[in-house]
Design an enzyme around this catalytic site. Sequence first.
Site, PDB file in Angstrom:
ATOM      1  N   LYS A  92       0.841  -1.215   0.000  1.00  0.00           N
ATOM      2  CA  LYS A  92       0.000   0.000   0.000  1.00  0.00           C
ATOM      3  C   LYS A  92       0.875   1.264   0.000  1.00  0.00           C
ATOM      4  O   LYS A  92       0.675   2.167  -0.804  1.00  0.00           O
ATOM      5  CB  LYS A  92      -0.937   0.027   1.226  1.00  0.00           C
ATOM      6  CG  LYS A  92      -1.851  -1.179   1.329  1.00  0.00           C
ATOM      7  CD  LYS A  92      -2.801  -1.085   2.510  1.00  0.00           C
ATOM      8  CE  LYS A  92      -2.111  -1.076   3.863  1.00  0.00           C
ATOM      9  NZ  LYS A  92      -1.391  -2.325   4.194  1.00  0.00           N
ATOM     10  N   ARG A 110      -9.934   0.910   8.625  1.00  0.00           N
ATOM     11  CA  ARG A 110      -9.415  -0.431   8.896  1.00  0.00           C
ATOM     12  C   ARG A 110     -10.403  -1.274   9.682  1.00  0.00           C
ATOM     13  O   ARG A 110     -10.087  -2.412  10.012  1.00  0.00           O
ATOM     14  CB  ARG A 110      -8.171  -0.261   9.756  1.00  0.00           C
ATOM     15  CG  ARG A 110      -6.900  -0.715   9.091  1.00  0.00           C
ATOM     16  CD  ARG A 110      -5.801  -0.372  10.069  1.00  0.00           C
ATOM     17  NE  ARG A 110      -4.651  -1.129   9.828  1.00  0.00           N
ATOM     18  CZ  ARG A 110      -3.579  -0.656   9.192  1.00  0.00           C
ATOM     19  NH1 ARG A 110      -3.552   0.563   8.724  1.00  0.00           N
ATOM     20  NH2 ARG A 110      -2.537  -1.406   9.036  1.00  0.00           N
ATOM     21  N   ARG A 115      11.934  -5.653   4.840  1.00  0.00           N
ATOM     22  CA  ARG A 115      11.683  -4.227   4.576  1.00  0.00           C
ATOM     23  C   ARG A 115      12.674  -3.348   5.332  1.00  0.00           C
ATOM     24  O   ARG A 115      13.013  -3.604   6.474  1.00  0.00           O
ATOM     25  CB  ARG A 115      10.261  -3.859   4.995  1.00  0.00           C
ATOM     26  CG  ARG A 115      10.004  -2.357   4.904  1.00  0.00           C
ATOM     27  CD  ARG A 115       8.549  -2.009   4.938  1.00  0.00           C
ATOM     28  NE  ARG A 115       7.874  -2.405   6.145  1.00  0.00           N
ATOM     29  CZ  ARG A 115       6.562  -2.240   6.346  1.00  0.00           C
ATOM     30  NH1 ARG A 115       5.822  -1.708   5.371  1.00  0.00           N
ATOM     31  NH2 ARG A 115       6.010  -2.616   7.467  1.00  0.00           N
ATOM     32  N   ARG A 150      11.396  -1.234  10.964  1.00  0.00           N
ATOM     33  CA  ARG A 150      10.245  -0.822  11.786  1.00  0.00           C
ATOM     34  C   ARG A 150      10.090  -1.746  12.987  1.00  0.00           C
ATOM     35  O   ARG A 150      10.259  -2.955  12.856  1.00  0.00           O
ATOM     36  CB  ARG A 150       8.972  -0.862  10.923  1.00  0.00           C
ATOM     37  CG  ARG A 150       8.505   0.511  10.513  1.00  0.00           C
ATOM     38  CD  ARG A 150       7.416   0.492   9.502  1.00  0.00           C
ATOM     39  NE  ARG A 150       6.175  -0.162   9.923  1.00  0.00           N
ATOM     40  CZ  ARG A 150       5.055  -0.135   9.220  1.00  0.00           C
ATOM     41  NH1 ARG A 150       5.015   0.523   8.063  1.00  0.00           N
ATOM     42  NH2 ARG A 150       3.973  -0.741   9.630  1.00  0.00           N
ATOM     43  N   ARG A 194      -0.306  -8.831  13.432  1.00  0.00           N
ATOM     44  CA  ARG A 194      -0.913  -7.834  12.527  1.00  0.00           C
ATOM     45  C   ARG A 194      -1.779  -8.536  11.480  1.00  0.00           C
ATOM     46  O   ARG A 194      -2.830  -8.029  11.083  1.00  0.00           O
ATOM     47  CB  ARG A 194       0.188  -7.003  11.843  1.00  0.00           C
ATOM     48  CG  ARG A 194       0.826  -5.998  12.806  1.00  0.00           C
ATOM     49  CD  ARG A 194       2.165  -5.507  12.297  1.00  0.00           C
ATOM     50  NE  ARG A 194       2.092  -4.775  11.056  1.00  0.00           N
ATOM     51  CZ  ARG A 194       3.144  -4.558  10.269  1.00  0.00           C
ATOM     52  NH1 ARG A 194       4.326  -5.007  10.609  1.00  0.00           N
ATOM     53  NH2 ARG A 194       2.998  -3.878   9.154  1.00  0.00           N
TER      54      ARG A 194
END
Length: 218
Positions: free
Chosen positions: A13, A88, A127, A159, A170
């Site tokens: 996203k 969400r 990432r 992160r 998540r």
Amino acid sequence: MRLILLGPPGAGKGTQAAVLSEELKIPHISTGDIFRANIKGGTPLGLLARSYIDSGKLVPDDVTVDIVGSRLKDDDCKNGFIMDGFPRTIPQAQLFDKMLDERNTAIDAVINITADDSVIIKRLSGRRMCPCGKIYHMESNPPKTEGICDVCGSRLYIRDDDKEETIRERLRTYHQQTSPLVDYYQKKGLLLDFDGTKPKEVTTREILESLKNLTKRV
Ligand code: AP5
């Protein structure tokens, strides 16, 4: 255009929103980025958000909706926006509909980017982020110099919520609380599906093509 980017964590996203924002000249609004900026700044909102984000849970709806409401009042949102990671939950979506209705506007399309859990776990553990907002991946999108941002030269970081255990939580949160939005927006005739496992440039092209067809129909 007023767009929502929907999809599981790591579907791409943020990656797509950055390009679309430039192409369509509308702001990219990421609730995750807003929370992270507040965590970094040590604000009361950041303190509250951190406890939820670090455990892979969602920040409460009322807090999140208020933040979006005040961001939408900014001048740059007049001609549209790309919402990344909001709404969400169903209550967030209903409150967002009401908010837009009160402003005599509405969502033009919901871009739903899909990817399987196994792809996501692999992706998120590779990432790397830059404080300037640029997103990298150690395998699919590495920087030219290891650990350094190509754009601003800052050191890249991982992160806090990209630990495997938090990623799994998540994903559970996504399947329980966010995936019902696919049906919610499908019923409103707004949903456009995209395969997030294709090379990112291909997905961008497909999204832009669909949006072009949409504006032709209006
Ligand atoms: P948020 O920051 O929104 O995180 P997320 O939704 O979990 O999504 P990510 O940012 O992890 O992934 P992405 O889909 O943007 O993927 P990316 O482009 O980076 O939210 C964080 C937290 O804040 C939430 O968990 C929650 O606690 C809270 N929060 C936020 N919004 C909230 C709300 N509305 N309500 C309540 N709480 C909220 O890509 C991932 C990786 O894959 C990158 O390394 C990238 O380079 C790579 N990649 C991307 N596309 C491709 C491709 N096509 N091929 C190969 N690699 C690719």
